[in-house]
Design a protein around this motif. Structure first.
Motif, PDB file in Angstrom:
ATOM      1  N   UNK A  72      -2.537  10.882  -2.563  1.00 51.70           N
ATOM      2  CA  UNK A  72      -1.629  11.440  -3.566  1.00 51.70           C
ATOM      3  C   UNK A  72      -1.927  12.923  -3.749  1.00 51.70           C
ATOM      4  N   UNK A  73      -0.913  13.748  -3.568  1.00 49.82           N
ATOM      5  CA  UNK A  73      -0.964  15.206  -3.727  1.00 49.82           C
ATOM      6  C   UNK A  73      -1.923  15.898  -2.766  1.00 49.82           C
ATOM      7  N   UNK A  74      -2.305  15.227  -1.679  1.00 49.53           N
ATOM      8  CA  UNK A  74      -3.101  15.858  -0.624  1.00 49.53           C
ATOM      9  C   UNK A  74      -2.109  16.483   0.359  1.00 49.53           C
ATOM     10  N   UNK A  75      -2.031  17.806   0.365  1.00 48.19           N
ATOM     11  CA  UNK A  75      -1.006  18.495   1.148  1.00 48.19           C
ATOM     12  C   UNK A  75      -1.102  18.201   2.644  1.00 48.19           C
ATOM     13  N   UNK A  76      -2.287  17.875   3.135  1.00 48.19           N
ATOM     14  CA  UNK A  76      -2.421  17.558   4.558  1.00 48.19           C
ATOM     15  C   UNK A  76      -1.775  16.211   4.890  1.00 48.19           C
ATOM     16  N   UNK A  77      -1.561  15.369   3.887  1.00 48.06           N
ATOM     17  CA  UNK A  77      -0.953  14.049   4.094  1.00 48.06           C
ATOM     18  C   UNK A  77       0.543  14.052   3.793  1.00 48.06           C
ATOM     19  N   UNK A  78       0.978  14.979   2.945  1.00 45.07           N
ATOM     20  CA  UNK A  78       2.369  14.945   2.485  1.00 45.07           C
ATOM     21  C   UNK A  78       3.370  15.196   3.613  1.00 45.07           C
ATOM     22  N   UNK A  79       3.070  16.113   4.510  1.00 42.28           N
ATOM     23  CA  UNK A  79       4.002  16.385   5.607  1.00 42.28           C
ATOM     24  C   UNK A  79       4.174  15.135   6.477  1.00 42.28           C
ATOM     25  N   UNK A  80       3.075  14.464   6.784  1.00 42.19           N
ATOM     26  CA  UNK A  80       3.136  13.230   7.566  1.00 42.19           C
ATOM     27  C   UNK A  80       3.876  12.145   6.791  1.00 42.19           C
ATOM     28  N   UNK A  81       3.591  12.051   5.491  1.00 37.92           N
ATOM     29  CA  UNK A  81       4.274  11.065   4.653  1.00 37.92           C
ATOM     30  C   UNK A  81       5.771  11.305   4.613  1.00 37.92           C
ATOM     31  N   UNK A  82       6.164  12.571   4.522  1.00 35.49           N
ATOM     32  CA  UNK A  82       7.588  12.909   4.516  1.00 35.49           C
ATOM     33  C   UNK A  82       8.256  12.468   5.813  1.00 35.49           C
TER      34      UNK A  82
END
Length: 196
Positions: A72-82
């Protein structure tokens, strides 16, 4: 003899990988004090049904122990999550989680109230729900489910008082999602080392 050896080595590698996956899930199940239940029936979900890849990540291990999504709110994960959300979820839930065939995911109304918790939303994605929301355990790896969850949490546009998944620090820094937001490919965080 050489061909037989090659076949033996290949079979050993395949069986070794499968055994490693089974042992990893067994270890997760033994260390997890969390019981994941089907959102509709309440039946206990069998994590052995999960895809073999993506079970051993540090994020999955932390989640299984705490019930809190470390992405949650880890920017390195958000792009992949998107990216995963857009290919696997947006057809029903809309590109911004606004809802289409399936319910909206970006506001403070939850069709299934337990989805305000990370354990609840994980259970709904993994085990499915009503109507067209089938179980995703054979479509998404456990680690991918956590990344999608982080993206759904990031799309949230309402007040933080209705968002118990945010930590106090995240609530202080909360800014509603803005369409067109871009994340750096090399953002530091838990998923940077997982980038493919």
């Amino acid at each position: 003899m050489f061909n037989g050896y090659k076949i033996y080595k290949t079979a050993s590698l395949i069986l070794g990988g499968a055994l490693t996956s089974v042992l990893a899930l067994a270890a997760i199940a033994q260390t997890s004090s969390i019981t994941f239940r089907n959102t509709i029936t309440g039946e206990v979900l069998d994590l052995n049904d999960a895809l073999p890849e993506g079970r051993n990540t540090e994020g999955v291990q932390k989640f299984m122990q705490t019930g809190v999504n470390p992405y949650n709110e880890d920017k390195s994960c958000l792009k992949q999550g998107e990216q995963i959300f857009l290919s696997a979820c947006s057809g029903c839930h809309g590109h911004l989680g606004e809802g289409k065939i399936g319910p909206g995911l970006n506001d403070d109304y939850w069709t299934y109230p337990e989805n305000t918790t990370d354990v609840g939303i994980f259970s709904t994605i993994f085990g499915g729900a009503k109507a067209s929301m089938g179980p995703q355990y054979q479509n998404l790896q456990l680690d991918e489910i956590l990344k999608v969850m982080a993206w759904v949490r990031h799309l949230y546009k309402d007040g933080v008082d209705q968002a118990p998944w945010f930590t106090e620090e995240q609530k202080k820094n909360y800014k509603p999602y803005k369409q067109g937001e871009v994340f750096a490919d090399d953002a530091p965080g838990a998923c940077k080392t997982q980038a493919k």
